[in-house]
Design an enzyme around this catalytic site. Structure first.
Site, PDB file in Angstrom:
ATOM      1  N   ASP A  18     -13.250  83.426   9.174  1.00  0.00           N
ATOM      2  CA  ASP A  18     -13.108  82.994   7.782  1.00  0.00           C
ATOM      3  C   ASP A  18     -12.634  84.147   6.897  1.00  0.00           C
ATOM      4  O   ASP A  18     -12.939  85.307   7.163  1.00  0.00           O
ATOM      5  CB  ASP A  18     -14.470  82.454   7.290  1.00  0.00           C
ATOM      6  CG  ASP A  18     -14.319  81.607   6.050  1.00  0.00           C
ATOM      7  OD1 ASP A  18     -13.170  81.279   5.658  1.00  0.00           O
ATOM      8  OD2 ASP A  18     -15.352  81.267   5.444  1.00  0.00           O
ATOM      9  N   HIS A  35      -3.284  84.241   7.214  1.00  0.00           N
ATOM     10  CA  HIS A  35      -3.453  83.707   8.575  1.00  0.00           C
ATOM     11  C   HIS A  35      -2.684  84.572   9.586  1.00  0.00           C
ATOM     12  O   HIS A  35      -3.149  84.784  10.700  1.00  0.00           O
ATOM     13  CB  HIS A  35      -2.972  82.258   8.647  1.00  0.00           C
ATOM     14  CG  HIS A  35      -3.777  81.321   7.776  1.00  0.00           C
ATOM     15  ND1 HIS A  35      -5.152  81.328   7.752  1.00  0.00           N
ATOM     16  CD2 HIS A  35      -3.399  80.339   6.906  1.00  0.00           C
ATOM     17  CE1 HIS A  35      -5.582  80.397   6.905  1.00  0.00           C
ATOM     18  NE2 HIS A  35      -4.535  79.796   6.366  1.00  0.00           N
ATOM     19  N   LEU A 129     -11.707  86.672  31.755  1.00  0.00           N
ATOM     20  CA  LEU A 129     -12.215  86.275  30.428  1.00  0.00           C
ATOM     21  C   LEU A 129     -11.723  84.860  30.179  1.00  0.00           C
ATOM     22  O   LEU A 129     -10.589  84.532  30.546  1.00  0.00           O
ATOM     23  CB  LEU A 129     -11.655  87.225  29.348  1.00  0.00           C
ATOM     24  CG  LEU A 129     -11.726  86.774  27.887  1.00  0.00           C
ATOM     25  CD1 LEU A 129     -13.185  86.652  27.427  1.00  0.00           C
ATOM     26  CD2 LEU A 129     -10.995  87.769  26.976  1.00  0.00           C
TER      27      LEU A 129
HETATM   28  C1  FPP Z   1     -10.199  80.511   7.617  1.00  0.00           C
HETATM   29  O1  FPP Z   1      -9.748  81.302   6.557  1.00  0.00           O
HETATM   30  C2  FPP Z   1      -9.270  80.502   8.728  1.00  0.00           C
HETATM   31  C3  FPP Z   1      -8.664  79.389   9.236  1.00  0.00           C
HETATM   32  C4  FPP Z   1      -8.884  78.046   8.722  1.00  0.00           C
HETATM   33  C5  FPP Z   1      -7.727  79.447  10.353  1.00  0.00           C
HETATM   34  C6  FPP Z   1      -7.990  80.449  11.414  1.00  0.00           C
HETATM   35  C7  FPP Z   1      -6.689  80.798  11.965  1.00  0.00           C
HETATM   36  C8  FPP Z   1      -6.276  82.011  12.286  1.00  0.00           C
HETATM   37  C9  FPP Z   1      -7.122  83.224  12.262  1.00  0.00           C
HETATM   38  C10 FPP Z   1      -4.851  82.152  12.667  1.00  0.00           C
HETATM   39  C11 FPP Z   1      -4.591  82.548  14.027  1.00  0.00           C
HETATM   40  C12 FPP Z   1      -5.459  81.952  15.055  1.00  0.00           C
HETATM   41  C13 FPP Z   1      -5.176  82.054  16.359  1.00  0.00           C
HETATM   42  C14 FPP Z   1      -6.090  81.525  17.400  1.00  0.00           C
HETATM   43  C15 FPP Z   1      -3.952  82.717  16.777  1.00  0.00           C
HETATM   44  P1  FPP Z   1      -9.568  80.608   5.126  1.00  0.00           P
HETATM   45  O2  FPP Z   1      -8.149  80.237   4.989  1.00  0.00           O
HETATM   46  O3  FPP Z   1     -10.540  79.483   4.995  1.00  0.00           O
HETATM   47  O4  FPP Z   1      -9.955  81.772   4.177  1.00  0.00           O
HETATM   48  P2  FPP Z   1     -10.583  81.617   2.714  1.00  0.00           P
HETATM   49  O5  FPP Z   1     -11.946  81.018   2.888  1.00  0.00           O
HETATM   50  O6  FPP Z   1     -10.625  83.019   2.237  1.00  0.00           O
HETATM   51  O7  FPP Z   1      -9.650  80.738   1.925  1.00  0.00           O
END
Ligand code: FPP
Length: 246
Positions: A18, A35, A129
């Site tokens: 997050d 992201h 893994l």
């Molecule tokens: C939450 O941050 C993150 C996500 C909803 C997506 C997770 C995806 C990635 C880390 C991209 C790459 C993943 C892989 C497996 C390659 P948020 O957008 O909710 O952050 P915020 O709460 O600060 O808005």
């Protein structure tokens, strides 16, 4: 050198990644840039797990709830996931890392699903893994799906209601062959489970850090595992009982 106790490594670490959006906002970038930076942290944590010798890592990459985000962000996330899986596959294979998918295949854009299924198939024999990608995943949905499969089995006469135990139920989950997580990491300070692995987290140690996911790299991961090694896991028993066990 990570100076971790090799006798007390978690077998399975699950991560709620997050804070990508806030990381980007702080830099006056758009959320997608967050992201993208988050994908670098995924790479770092996968490498750390492999080096330390943690056999299972589960990443919450796209939840059922994430569909409610703006369409442009949803599309960018899937594009990023597709690109990431494709670009990482050679390294995953070289390091004998298996990729598994947790969640519903139905609903994932076809081209992304093809990439996921290809990575799953190409890495199926590896065991150094296992990286579980939770994509189009929701914990309640997973439990309801398991209940439905069981009800169908009863209807067809292959199961009897009196046979149902927690262990049998768990075999109907996406994680059927995977041990429950020992450690759950959530970045960016929110103290929530957010519909992640609801069944499997029953006895998991929770580690919540203020660090935003794009800033969470090898050093932060090792610190989380170190904190896990300081905890005493009791599974409902007393501390004395645990300390006297052979
Ligand atoms: C939450 O941050 C993150 C996500 C909803 C997506 C997770 C995806 C990635 C880390 C991209 C790459 C993943 C892989 C497996 C390659 P948020 O957008 O909710 O952050 P915020 O709460 O600060 O808005």
């Amino acid at each position: 050198m990570h100076r971790l106790d090799p006798q007390k490594l978690p077998r399975h670490v699950a991560v709620i990644m997050d804070g990508n959006g806030r990381w980007a906002q702080k830099r006056l970038l758009n959320r997608v840039a967050g992201h993208e930076a988050g994908a670098e942290s995924v790479r770092a944590v996968v490498r750390s797990c492999r080096e330390i010798g943690i056999p299972y890592l589960t990443l919450y990459a796209f939840s059922k709830e994430n569909w409610q985000r703006p369409r442009t962000e949803v599309e960018a996330l899937w594009r990023l996931l597709k690109r990431f899986i494709r670009s990482e596959l050679p390294e995953l294979m070289e390091r004998e890392i298996r990729v598994c998918h947790l969640g519903d295949a139905e609903g994932i854009p076809e081209d992304v699903l093809r990439e996921v299924q290809n990575a799953v198939a190409q890495t199926a024999s590896f065991r150094a893994l296992t990286v579980n990608l939770a994509l189009n995943y929701g914990g309640r949905h997973e439990i309801v799906r398991a209940a439905r499969l069981l009800m169908e089995a009863v209807h067809h006469g292959t199961r009897r209601p009196e046979d149902l135990t927690p262990e049998l139920f768990a075999t109907y989950l996406f994680t059927a062959d995977i041990p429950d997580p020992d450690l759950l990491i959530r970045t960016s300070g929110e103290c929530r489970i957010s519909n992640f692995l609801l069944w499997q987290l029953a006895y998991t140690e929770l580690y919540i850090t203020e660090t935003l996911w794009p800033d969470f790299r090898e050093e932060q991961f090792i610190e989380a595992v170190r904190e896990y090694q300081r905890r005493e896991r009791r599974f409902g028993k007393t501390g004395e009982q645990i300390r006297c066990e052979p």
